[in-house]
Design a protein around this motif. Sequence first.
Motif, PDB file in Angstrom:
ATOM      1  N   UNK A  21     -20.185  -6.385   5.515  1.00 39.58           N
ATOM      2  CA  UNK A  21     -21.533  -5.584   5.961  1.00 39.58           C
ATOM      3  C   UNK A  21     -20.852  -4.155   6.412  1.00 39.58           C
ATOM      4  N   UNK A  22     -21.555  -3.275   5.859  1.00 43.24           N
ATOM      5  CA  UNK A  22     -21.534  -1.770   6.262  1.00 43.24           C
ATOM      6  C   UNK A  22     -22.946  -0.965   6.451  1.00 43.24           C
ATOM      7  N   UNK A  23     -22.955  -0.372   7.355  1.00 43.49           N
ATOM      8  CA  UNK A  23     -24.593   0.234   7.565  1.00 43.49           C
ATOM      9  C   UNK A  23     -24.475   1.544   7.749  1.00 43.49           C
ATOM     10  N   UNK A  24     -25.448   2.180   8.190  1.00 47.82           N
ATOM     11  CA  UNK A  24     -25.716   3.703   8.177  1.00 47.82           C
ATOM     12  C   UNK A  24     -24.371   4.277   9.371  1.00 47.82           C
ATOM     13  N   UNK A  25     -24.224   3.459  10.157  1.00 45.12           N
ATOM     14  CA  UNK A  25     -23.235   4.032  11.134  1.00 45.12           C
ATOM     15  C   UNK A  25     -21.748   3.751  10.776  1.00 45.12           C
ATOM     16  N   UNK A  29     -18.220   5.908  12.376  1.00 46.60           N
ATOM     17  CA  UNK A  29     -17.101   5.015  13.061  1.00 46.60           C
ATOM     18  C   UNK A  29     -15.847   5.367  12.459  1.00 46.60           C
ATOM     19  N   UNK A  30     -16.013   4.973  11.174  1.00 43.06           N
ATOM     20  CA  UNK A  30     -14.869   5.054  10.411  1.00 43.06           C
ATOM     21  C   UNK A  30     -14.115   6.311  10.364  1.00 43.06           C
ATOM     22  N   UNK A  31     -14.960   7.442  10.459  1.00 41.73           N
ATOM     23  CA  UNK A  31     -14.448   8.826  10.408  1.00 41.73           C
ATOM     24  C   UNK A  31     -13.734   9.260  11.839  1.00 41.73           C
ATOM     25  N   UNK A  32     -14.150   8.559  12.748  1.00 45.93           N
ATOM     26  CA  UNK A  32     -13.395   8.696  14.312  1.00 45.93           C
ATOM     27  C   UNK A  32     -12.062   7.957  13.963  1.00 45.93           C
ATOM     28  N   UNK A  33     -11.987   7.017  13.248  1.00 42.98           N
ATOM     29  CA  UNK A  33     -10.412   6.376  13.158  1.00 42.98           C
ATOM     30  C   UNK A  33      -9.446   7.060  12.024  1.00 42.98           C
ATOM     31  N   UNK A  51      -7.581  -5.976  -2.798  1.00 43.63           N
ATOM     32  CA  UNK A  51      -6.742  -6.900  -3.837  1.00 43.63           C
ATOM     33  C   UNK A  51      -6.422  -8.144  -3.229  1.00 43.63           C
ATOM     34  N   UNK A  52      -6.004  -8.178  -2.109  1.00 43.76           N
ATOM     35  CA  UNK A  52      -5.504  -9.199  -1.322  1.00 43.76           C
ATOM     36  C   UNK A  52      -6.282 -10.127  -0.296  1.00 43.76           C
ATOM     37  N   UNK A  53      -7.673  -9.678   0.217  1.00 42.34           N
ATOM     38  CA  UNK A  53      -8.464 -10.120   0.916  1.00 42.34           C
ATOM     39  C   UNK A  53      -9.891  -9.947   0.605  1.00 42.34           C
ATOM     40  N   UNK A  54     -10.850 -10.481   1.197  1.00 43.10           N
ATOM     41  CA  UNK A  54     -12.161 -10.187   1.207  1.00 43.10           C
ATOM     42  C   UNK A  54     -12.735  -9.107   1.810  1.00 43.10           C
ATOM     43  N   UNK A  55     -12.227  -8.619   2.913  1.00 37.59           N
ATOM     44  CA  UNK A  55     -12.889  -7.604   3.818  1.00 37.59           C
ATOM     45  C   UNK A  55     -11.739  -6.471   4.076  1.00 37.59           C
ATOM     46  N   UNK A  56     -12.138  -5.315   4.318  1.00 35.71           N
ATOM     47  CA  UNK A  56     -11.258  -4.251   4.653  1.00 35.71           C
ATOM     48  C   UNK A  56     -11.603  -3.662   5.854  1.00 35.71           C
ATOM     49  N   UNK A  57     -10.585  -3.275   6.928  1.00 38.25           N
ATOM     50  CA  UNK A  57     -10.779  -2.646   7.973  1.00 38.25           C
ATOM     51  C   UNK A  57     -10.116  -1.382   8.095  1.00 38.25           C
ATOM     52  N   UNK A  58     -10.536  -0.507   8.805  1.00 39.70           N
ATOM     53  CA  UNK A  58      -9.933   0.871   9.144  1.00 39.70           C
ATOM     54  C   UNK A  58      -8.417   0.704   9.452  1.00 39.70           C
ATOM     55  N   UNK A  59      -8.207  -0.284  10.235  1.00 37.67           N
ATOM     56  CA  UNK A  59      -6.845  -0.736  10.871  1.00 37.67           C
ATOM     57  C   UNK A  59      -5.849  -0.992   9.623  1.00 37.67           C
ATOM     58  N   UNK A  60      -6.523  -1.892   8.802  1.00 37.40           N
ATOM     59  CA  UNK A  60      -5.814  -2.253   7.409  1.00 37.40           C
ATOM     60  C   UNK A  60      -5.402  -1.032   6.433  1.00 37.40           C
ATOM     61  N   UNK A  61      -6.431  -0.361   6.607  1.00 32.86           N
ATOM     62  CA  UNK A  61      -5.995   0.957   5.653  1.00 32.86           C
ATOM     63  C   UNK A  61      -4.967   1.925   6.192  1.00 32.86           C
ATOM     64  N   UNK A  62      -5.163   2.205   7.400  1.00 32.73           N
ATOM     65  CA  UNK A  62      -4.019   2.889   8.111  1.00 32.73           C
ATOM     66  C   UNK A  62      -2.667   2.404   7.927  1.00 32.73           C
ATOM     67  N   UNK A  63      -2.598   0.909   8.238  1.00 39.91           N
ATOM     68  CA  UNK A  63      -1.182   0.505   7.972  1.00 39.91           C
ATOM     69  C   UNK A  63      -0.914   0.185   6.663  1.00 39.91           C
TER      70      UNK A  63
END
Length: 134
Positions: A21-25, A29-33, A51-63
Amino acid sequence: MTPDETVVLTRYVRALCPQQKLDAYTPDAWHDVLGPYDLGDARQAAATVAGRQPFVSPAEIIAEIRRARAGRIRHVHGPGQSPEVPDADPDDVRAYLAALRAQRTRAADPTARRRPLHELLTCTGRPVPKEVTH
């Protein structure tokens, strides 16, 4: 990363993870992180995480970005080797730190360059709005 590049990244994540779920905001929020990171690194990290899980978070991108950068630095310096001492006066703290940062940046990604937004949008195969091409 610019706010416009963050929009491109969230659209990319939506394509990678259509059930997320991604919305207009979300781009705001992701830019702040993710603002301090490069779009190319973030896209590659998002693809790796997706490639290894169904959802992606900013923290996982940073890691994933940090893991990839550390790998590139190890590749440049070799295992167990430390970076060269920068060519700067160690008594001049600001100049020495600037030289260290420049050295790390070069080692982390020597080919990095920011691409214009219209170039990024052209890669999607969709028409580029006129306000972006100017």
